[in-house]
Design a protein around this motif. Structure first.
Motif, PDB file in Angstrom:
ATOM      1  N   TRP A 196       4.265  19.589 -16.613  1.00  0.00           N
ATOM      2  CA  TRP A 196       4.580  20.988 -16.866  1.00  0.00           C
ATOM      3  C   TRP A 196       5.817  21.369 -16.067  1.00  0.00           C
ATOM      4  N   GLU A 197       6.698  22.090 -16.662  1.00  0.00           N
ATOM      5  CA  GLU A 197       7.978  22.439 -16.037  1.00  0.00           C
ATOM      6  C   GLU A 197       7.806  23.156 -14.700  1.00  0.00           C
ATOM      7  N   ALA A 198       6.845  24.034 -14.610  1.00  0.00           N
ATOM      8  CA  ALA A 198       6.661  24.825 -13.388  1.00  0.00           C
ATOM      9  C   ALA A 198       6.086  23.998 -12.237  1.00  0.00           C
ATOM     10  N   THR A 199       5.441  22.896 -12.524  1.00  0.00           N
ATOM     11  CA  THR A 199       4.840  22.065 -11.473  1.00  0.00           C
ATOM     12  C   THR A 199       5.492  20.693 -11.390  1.00  0.00           C
ATOM     13  N   HIS A 200       6.708  20.585 -11.856  1.00  0.00           N
ATOM     14  CA  HIS A 200       7.387  19.277 -11.885  1.00  0.00           C
ATOM     15  C   HIS A 200       7.578  18.678 -10.489  1.00  0.00           C
ATOM     16  N   ASP A 201       7.657  19.511  -9.466  1.00  0.00           N
ATOM     17  CA  ASP A 201       7.852  18.989  -8.115  1.00  0.00           C
ATOM     18  C   ASP A 201       6.657  18.197  -7.596  1.00  0.00           C
ATOM     19  N   VAL A 202       5.527  18.289  -8.257  1.00  0.00           N
ATOM     20  CA  VAL A 202       4.360  17.503  -7.858  1.00  0.00           C
ATOM     21  C   VAL A 202       4.650  16.010  -7.990  1.00  0.00           C
ATOM     22  N   ARG A 203       5.629  15.647  -8.821  1.00  0.00           N
ATOM     23  CA  ARG A 203       5.993  14.237  -8.986  1.00  0.00           C
ATOM     24  C   ARG A 203       6.387  13.602  -7.665  1.00  0.00           C
ATOM     25  N   LYS A 204       6.894  14.391  -6.736  1.00  0.00           N
ATOM     26  CA  LYS A 204       7.313  13.865  -5.432  1.00  0.00           C
ATOM     27  C   LYS A 204       6.128  13.372  -4.606  1.00  0.00           C
ATOM     28  N   TRP A 205       4.936  13.835  -4.919  1.00  0.00           N
ATOM     29  CA  TRP A 205       3.745  13.375  -4.196  1.00  0.00           C
ATOM     30  C   TRP A 205       3.411  11.932  -4.545  1.00  0.00           C
ATOM     31  N   ASN A 206       4.019  11.409  -5.606  1.00  0.00           N
ATOM     32  CA  ASN A 206       3.798  10.010  -5.971  1.00  0.00           C
ATOM     33  C   ASN A 206       4.667   9.054  -5.156  1.00  0.00           C
ATOM     34  N   TYR A 207       5.699   9.549  -4.464  1.00  0.00           N
ATOM     35  CA  TYR A 207       6.527   8.667  -3.625  1.00  0.00           C
ATOM     36  C   TYR A 207       5.700   7.893  -2.605  1.00  0.00           C
ATOM     37  N   PRO A 208       4.906   8.570  -1.769  1.00  0.00           N
ATOM     38  CA  PRO A 208       4.139   7.796  -0.787  1.00  0.00           C
ATOM     39  C   PRO A 208       3.117   6.872  -1.437  1.00  0.00           C
ATOM     40  N   LEU A 209       2.595   7.246  -2.593  1.00  0.00           N
ATOM     41  CA  LEU A 209       1.634   6.378  -3.274  1.00  0.00           C
ATOM     42  C   LEU A 209       2.318   5.130  -3.823  1.00  0.00           C
ATOM     43  N   GLY A 210       3.517   5.283  -4.366  1.00  0.00           N
ATOM     44  CA  GLY A 210       4.282   4.123  -4.838  1.00  0.00           C
ATOM     45  C   GLY A 210       4.663   3.208  -3.695  1.00  0.00           C
ATOM     46  N   ILE A 211       5.060   3.792  -2.575  1.00  0.00           N
ATOM     47  CA  ILE A 211       5.396   2.985  -1.393  1.00  0.00           C
ATOM     48  C   ILE A 211       4.148   2.284  -0.869  1.00  0.00           C
ATOM     49  N   TRP A 212       3.001   2.972  -0.915  1.00  0.00           N
ATOM     50  CA  TRP A 212       1.751   2.332  -0.497  1.00  0.00           C
ATOM     51  C   TRP A 212       1.460   1.107  -1.365  1.00  0.00           C
ATOM     52  N   LEU A 213       1.689   1.222  -2.688  1.00  0.00           N
ATOM     53  CA  LEU A 213       1.455   0.076  -3.562  1.00  0.00           C
ATOM     54  C   LEU A 213       2.361  -1.100  -3.203  1.00  0.00           C
ATOM     55  N   LEU A 214       3.557  -0.816  -2.708  1.00  0.00           N
ATOM     56  CA  LEU A 214       4.452  -1.896  -2.284  1.00  0.00           C
ATOM     57  C   LEU A 214       3.967  -2.562  -0.996  1.00  0.00           C
ATOM     58  N   LEU A 215       3.310  -1.800  -0.136  1.00  0.00           N
ATOM     59  CA  LEU A 215       2.846  -2.324   1.156  1.00  0.00           C
ATOM     60  C   LEU A 215       1.411  -2.841   1.126  1.00  0.00           C
ATOM     61  N   ALA A 216       0.595  -2.337   0.223  1.00  0.00           N
ATOM     62  CA  ALA A 216      -0.840  -2.630   0.198  1.00  0.00           C
ATOM     63  C   ALA A 216      -1.191  -4.119   0.152  1.00  0.00           C
ATOM     64  N   PRO A 217      -0.473  -4.954  -0.604  1.00  0.00           N
ATOM     65  CA  PRO A 217      -0.862  -6.368  -0.632  1.00  0.00           C
ATOM     66  C   PRO A 217      -0.868  -7.020   0.753  1.00  0.00           C
ATOM     67  N   TRP A 218       0.018  -6.600   1.626  1.00  0.00           N
ATOM     68  CA  TRP A 218       0.086  -7.206   2.961  1.00  0.00           C
ATOM     69  C   TRP A 218      -0.824  -6.481   3.952  1.00  0.00           C
ATOM     70  N   VAL A 219      -0.948  -5.187   3.796  1.00  0.00           N
ATOM     71  CA  VAL A 219      -1.826  -4.430   4.693  1.00  0.00           C
ATOM     72  C   VAL A 219      -3.294  -4.785   4.429  1.00  0.00           C
ATOM     73  N   LEU A 220      -3.664  -4.871   3.150  1.00  0.00           N
ATOM     74  CA  LEU A 220      -5.046  -5.152   2.783  1.00  0.00           C
ATOM     75  C   LEU A 220      -5.348  -6.633   2.621  1.00  0.00           C
ATOM     76  N   GLY A 221      -4.330  -7.475   2.604  1.00  0.00           N
ATOM     77  CA  GLY A 221      -4.523  -8.924   2.499  1.00  0.00           C
ATOM     78  C   GLY A 221      -5.051  -9.375   1.153  1.00  0.00           C
ATOM     79  N   TYR A 222      -4.339  -9.061   0.085  1.00  0.00           N
ATOM     80  CA  TYR A 222      -4.753  -9.479  -1.250  1.00  0.00           C
ATOM     81  C   TYR A 222      -4.828 -10.998  -1.318  1.00  0.00           C
ATOM     82  N   GLY A 223      -5.790 -11.495  -2.099  1.00  0.00           N
ATOM     83  CA  GLY A 223      -5.956 -12.934  -2.238  1.00  0.00           C
ATOM     84  C   GLY A 223      -5.312 -13.492  -3.498  1.00  0.00           C
ATOM     85  N   LEU A 224      -5.028 -12.657  -4.467  1.00  0.00           N
ATOM     86  CA  LEU A 224      -4.476 -13.125  -5.740  1.00  0.00           C
ATOM     87  C   LEU A 224      -3.006 -12.764  -5.881  1.00  0.00           C
TER      88      LEU A 224
END
Length: 112
Positions: free
Chosen positions: A32-60
């Motif tokens: 929605w145009e009025a709440t478009h800035d909420v997209r910025k809340w996905n930045y830390p989540l995307g960065i977490w996905l980049l770090l999670a394999p090493w922080v959580l120790g993925y096996g696959l």
């Protein structure tokens, strides 16, 4: 969906089941145009996905690659700007203004 299809281990699966719906929710709200800035809340989540394999120790390896690709896509898509065509109130500060901008346009249309 990826944890079920690709058969992730427990840590990667739990991470996917938590972070995936949160990213989808923020993305949907940001449509929605009025709440478009909420997209910025996905930045830390995307960065977490980049770090999670090493922080959580993925096996696959497939889980690592999937999280890396999705993390990059989330950050890139969250950076896409949207043209704002309308004005939507001005937030709480509009309560204390005598003639807020969004009401000025409304008043002109009704009195002319």
């Amino acid at each position: 969906v990826a944890p079920g299809i690709l058969g992730y281990d427990q840590a990667a699966s739990d991470n996917g089941h938590i972070i995936g719906p949160v990213i989808a929710t923020f993305s949907f709200i940001a449509l929605w145009e009025a709440t478009h800035d909420v997209r910025k809340w996905n930045y830390p989540l995307g960065i977490w996905l980049l770090l999670a394999p090493w922080v959580l120790g993925y096996g696959l390896t497939v889980a690592i690659i999937s999280d890396m690709v999705v993390g990059v896509l989330v950050v890139l898509f969250s950076a896409v700007p949207q043209k704002i065509e309308g004005r939507y109130g001005g937030g709480w500060a509009a309560l204390w203004k005598s003639d807020p901008e969004h009401m000025a346009d409304h008043n002109r249309k009704n009195f002319n």
